[in-house]
Motif scaffolding. Structure first.
Motif, PDB file in Angstrom:
ATOM      1  N   MET A  46       5.373   3.782  52.127  1.00 13.59           N
ATOM      2  CA  MET A  46       5.504   4.817  52.463  1.00 13.59           C
ATOM      3  C   MET A  46       4.536   5.073  53.512  1.00 13.59           C
ATOM      4  SD  MET A  46       7.743   7.238  49.833  1.00 13.59           S
ATOM      5  CE  MET A  46       7.731   8.747  50.951  1.00 13.59           C
ATOM      6  N   PHE A  68       1.650   8.542  45.750  1.00 16.14           N
ATOM      7  CA  PHE A  68       2.465   8.417  43.751  1.00 16.14           C
ATOM      8  C   PHE A  68       2.755   6.071  43.806  1.00 16.14           C
ATOM      9  CE2 PHE A  68       4.290  10.217  41.224  1.00 16.14           C
ATOM     10  CZ  PHE A  68       5.030   8.743  40.226  1.00 16.14           C
ATOM     11  N   CYS A  96       2.580   8.254  51.225  1.00 15.70           N
ATOM     12  CA  CYS A  96       2.763   8.736  50.240  1.00 15.70           C
ATOM     13  C   CYS A  96       1.992   7.778  48.984  1.00 15.70           C
ATOM     14  CB  CYS A  96       4.401   8.512  49.298  1.00 15.70           C
ATOM     15  SG  CYS A  96       4.751   8.843  47.659  1.00 15.70           S
ATOM     16  N   HIS A 112       3.975   3.270  45.775  1.00 13.89           N
ATOM     17  CA  HIS A 112       4.990   3.775  46.522  1.00 13.89           C
ATOM     18  C   HIS A 112       4.324   3.050  48.204  1.00 13.89           C
ATOM     19  CE1 HIS A 112       7.316   6.900  44.820  1.00 13.89           C
ATOM     20  NE2 HIS A 112       7.791   5.750  44.257  1.00 13.89           N
ATOM     21  N   LEU A 123       9.606  11.591  42.710  1.00 16.73           N
ATOM     22  CA  LEU A 123       8.474  12.461  43.385  1.00 16.73           C
ATOM     23  C   LEU A 123       7.529  11.617  44.844  1.00 16.73           C
ATOM     24  CD1 LEU A 123       6.826  12.698  40.065  1.00 16.73           C
ATOM     25  CD2 LEU A 123       8.006  14.362  41.313  1.00 16.73           C
ATOM     26  N   HIS A 124       7.102  11.839  45.308  1.00 11.20           N
ATOM     27  CA  HIS A 124       6.703  11.649  46.721  1.00 11.20           C
ATOM     28  C   HIS A 124       6.276  12.871  47.248  1.00 11.20           C
ATOM     29  CE1 HIS A 124       9.433   8.723  47.207  1.00 11.20           C
ATOM     30  NE2 HIS A 124      10.604   9.198  46.921  1.00 11.20           N
TER      31      HIS A 124
HETATM   32 CU   LIG Z   1       6.426   7.941  47.530  1.00 10.08          CU
END
Ligand SMILES: [Cu+2]
Length: 658
Positions: free
Chosen positions: A650, A643, A641, A646, A574-575
């Motif tokens: 990211m 999440f 990102c 991350h 998931l991102h």
């Molecule tokens: Cu992510």
């Protein structure tokens, strides 16, 4: 051997009444009392029998067999009827505190502290002649090394559960303490699951699902029941010291378990093997020491709760009731008060052949509200149906309460009748936990079904992982009967539909943002505004590359331009993509982490003025385009990102130029 059928007619004759009114004591009760619906019958026990019930099962001929904490096994004749005069017959003695008993294939099995034992009567005098050790395990002599079972598994094997020792905390000084073991009739043992503290109550359903009841203690914030499957870690790390054994079905170490006081569901996000309780029993409200678990498989002959579980409590001398459902392929559900006022501490239950529930009790070493030191009782349905919450089903936006009788719809549509709040417990190595993080929920709707048997509640703010307390006020049935019990607790491990909520649909709440710079713009617009006439000034596209990175880390757009930004999540996890105010990227990422269990439902996007625009949390192999007007202020706007885990890698920059 006494045959049941000969006894009952005599009782009826003496009482001069019909079978249905044999248990006529409910007339002494009013419809607002449990005793109106279920009659409790206490079996007399002779003075020379100390019936501290440790194990209880019903023989094929209907007689209860009872093992006692003092090491005896008694067979009980004449245990039925409204005023039983039972006769006790000793089958075995000299056992080491047998806390479980199973009648199977002309034998009686009992779990002693250090051994699963099979007993047989070969000469027909109803006294055991053979004591056969099926499987033995070591003991240190610690008082808390209790052993329970066996349950018979669908494959014919036997299941036992072993307490941790207590040395100021739960510990496993001897092998397999804190474990459940599967043992074949030939004595082959397979360790099945670990993480037990005090698994005194075990039960198996007609589907073959095994549940156990846990007691508050270190690592155990409050009591619970949990569905056990092979390889589970149930929560207390004391037994994990034996996972290095080659037979262990899992490799997890004590130090792998976070001792942070975070809720158990948060720990379970880190520790894959950690199984969350199926249903929590809030301490002091739903008892203080969860014990016997038995399925109502009586097809309606014990009242309207077929398929549900009854769960005992030793300290509070009462039974609770549990409704289970599967959400995202795992059991969860609600518990309700059921019946209180037993004579002693409930440890064991078993179905009589007349569909009454035998309840075996002792309070030695653990004080109970029932003041007898020990007792054997039967609970009999009087045939009257109480007005109860029968089931509670989780919904994506609330709950459906199913009742045993139609509700008074004119009352039930009143939202102010219902109170729902959610809370959880700390998961840590200290003893027990207060209820923490308590929040009230807003009820936004109460719709009564056409038949009056259910009410669909919609609420704001369901919290996944939390226990939801559901309270009702003053509700009556359509026939004017008051609710017998007006509260329940639903353990919401999974919100139905939550696993798919995060795929990028465009119905996210729009426009509620506090960003001064872009206060007129919604942050997650997923279709092109009509005013753009089908044309964006910039069409940006981004994906991911291995190593937790975006495949593009720099874009440039003009101030005030129309931007279409498409994130194609071509990764296997998931991102999201969140565009932030300059200088705020780390704060935004940190706030996202702080969302805890609510993170996923919020797409890990904090409600913050530092968030300018975002995509929802995208499942692998899904994509989403967002549309926005670039800031009027030139600058470098980071994207990230959010999440958990991350944000450090990211990230990238959207440069806005004049
Ligand atoms: Cu992510």
């Amino acid at each position: 051997m006494k045959v049941l059928g000969f006894i009952l007619p005599i009782v009826f004759l003496l009482n001069g009444c019909t079978p249905t009114s044999e248990y006529g004591d409910s007339l002494d009760h009013t419809p607002d009392e449990e005793g109106y619906y279920y009659q409790l019958i206490t079996l007399p026990i002779p003075e020379d029998v100390v019936l501290e019930v440790g194990g209880l099962d019903i023989l094929p001929d209907g007689r209860p067999a009872v093992s006692t904490r003092r090491g005896e096994i008694w067979l009980v004749d004449d245990a039925y009827g409204a005023s039983p005069e039972p006769v006790y017959h000793r089958f075995a003695h000299g056992l080491h505190e047998p806390l479980g008993l199973l009648a199977k294939d002309d034998a009686i099995y009992a779990t002693q502290r250090g051994e699963l034992t099979k007993m047989m009567d070969n000469d027909g005098d109803e006294v055991a002649d053979v004591y056969e050790s099926v499987y033995a395990w070591p003991l240190t002599g610690n008082y808390h090394e209790y052993s329970y079972g066996p349950l018979e598994l669908p494959n014919g094997n036997l299941f036992v559960s072993l307490n941790l020792a207590w040395v100021g905390y739960g510990a496993s000084p001897a092998k397999w303490r804190g474990w459940a073991l599967e043992i074949s009739p030939e004595g082959e043992m397979t360790p099945m699951a670990v993480g037990f503290r005090s698994p005194a109550g075990i039960g198996i359903t007609s589907n073959g699902d095994i549940f156990y009841g846990e007691n508050q203690g270190d690592w155990i914030g409050s009591g619970w029941i949990t569905h056990i499957e092979a390889g589970d870690f149930l929560g207390h790390p004391g037994g994990l010291r034996w996972t290095e054994d080659e037979q262990s079905p899992l490799k997890l170490a004590y130090d792998d378990i976070p001792n942070t006081g975070e809720p158990m569901f948060a720990a379970a996000e880190e520790v894959e093997e950690l199984k969350l309780p199926t249903v929590w029993f809030p301490h002091t409200i739903m008892g203080i020491s969860t014990s016997a678990i038995i399925e109502d498989n009586r097809e309606g002959d014990f009242g309207p709760f077929h398929g549900q579980l009854f769960v005992g409590d030793q300290g509070h001398s009462k039974l609770m009731r549990v409704y289970l459902e599967k959400v995202n392929d795992a059991y969860q559900g609600a518990n309700f008060p059921f019946y209180e006022g037993f004579a002693s501490g409930i440890l064991r239950t078993a179905w009589g052949t007349d569909n009454s529930l035998f309840v075996g009790q002792t309070s030695r070493g653990w004080d109970a509200t029932g003041k007898s030191p020990y007792a054997l009782e039967r609970l009999v349905w009087t045939g009257k149906v109480p007005f109860e919450m029968k089931e509670i089903h989780a919904e994506s936006d609330g709950f459906t309460i199913v009742f045993t009788l139609p509700v008074d719809a004119s009352q039930a549509v009143d939202q102010s009748l219902y109170d729902i709040s959610s809370f959880t417990y700390k998961y840590h190595n200290t003893y027990g936990s207060p209820a923490i993080d308590i929040e009230s929920l807003d009820i936004t709707g109460a719709d009564v079904s056409e038949d009056g048997l259910s009410v669909r509640l919609t609420v704001d703010g369901l919290r996944e992982g939390y226990i939801h307390e559901i309270k009702l006020r003053e509700l009556q049935s359509s026939s004017g009967i008051s609710l017998l019990h007006d509260f329940a607790f639903y353990t919401l491990n999974n919100i139905p539909g939550s696993a798919s909520n995060s795929t990028g649909s465009s119905d996210e709440p729009q426009g509620s943002n506090a960003s001064g710079q872009n206060s007129s713009q919604a942050k997650n617009v997923t279709s092109m505004p009509e005013s753009w006439n089908g044309q964006a000034d910039h069409e940006l596209a981004i994906g991911t590359v291995p190593g937790l990175r975006f495949d593009e880390e720099f874009f440039e757009v003009k101030t005030g331009s129309k931007v279409q930004f498409t994130f194609n999540n071509n990764d296997d996890m998931l991102h999201n993509l969140v565009i932030t105010v300059p200088g705020e990227i780390d704060d935004v990422a940190e706030s996202a982490m702080g969302l805890g269990i609510r993170g996923q439902e919020m797409n890990y996007v904090p409600d913050s003025g530092s968030v300018l625009f975002y995509t929802t949390l995208l499942e692998p192999e899904t994509k989403e385009s967002i549309f926005f007007i670039a800031p009027q202020e030139p600058g470098e706007y980071p994207f990230v990102c959010t999440f958990p885990g991350h944000a450090m890698t990211m990230r990238g920059v959207l440069k806005v130029v004049d």
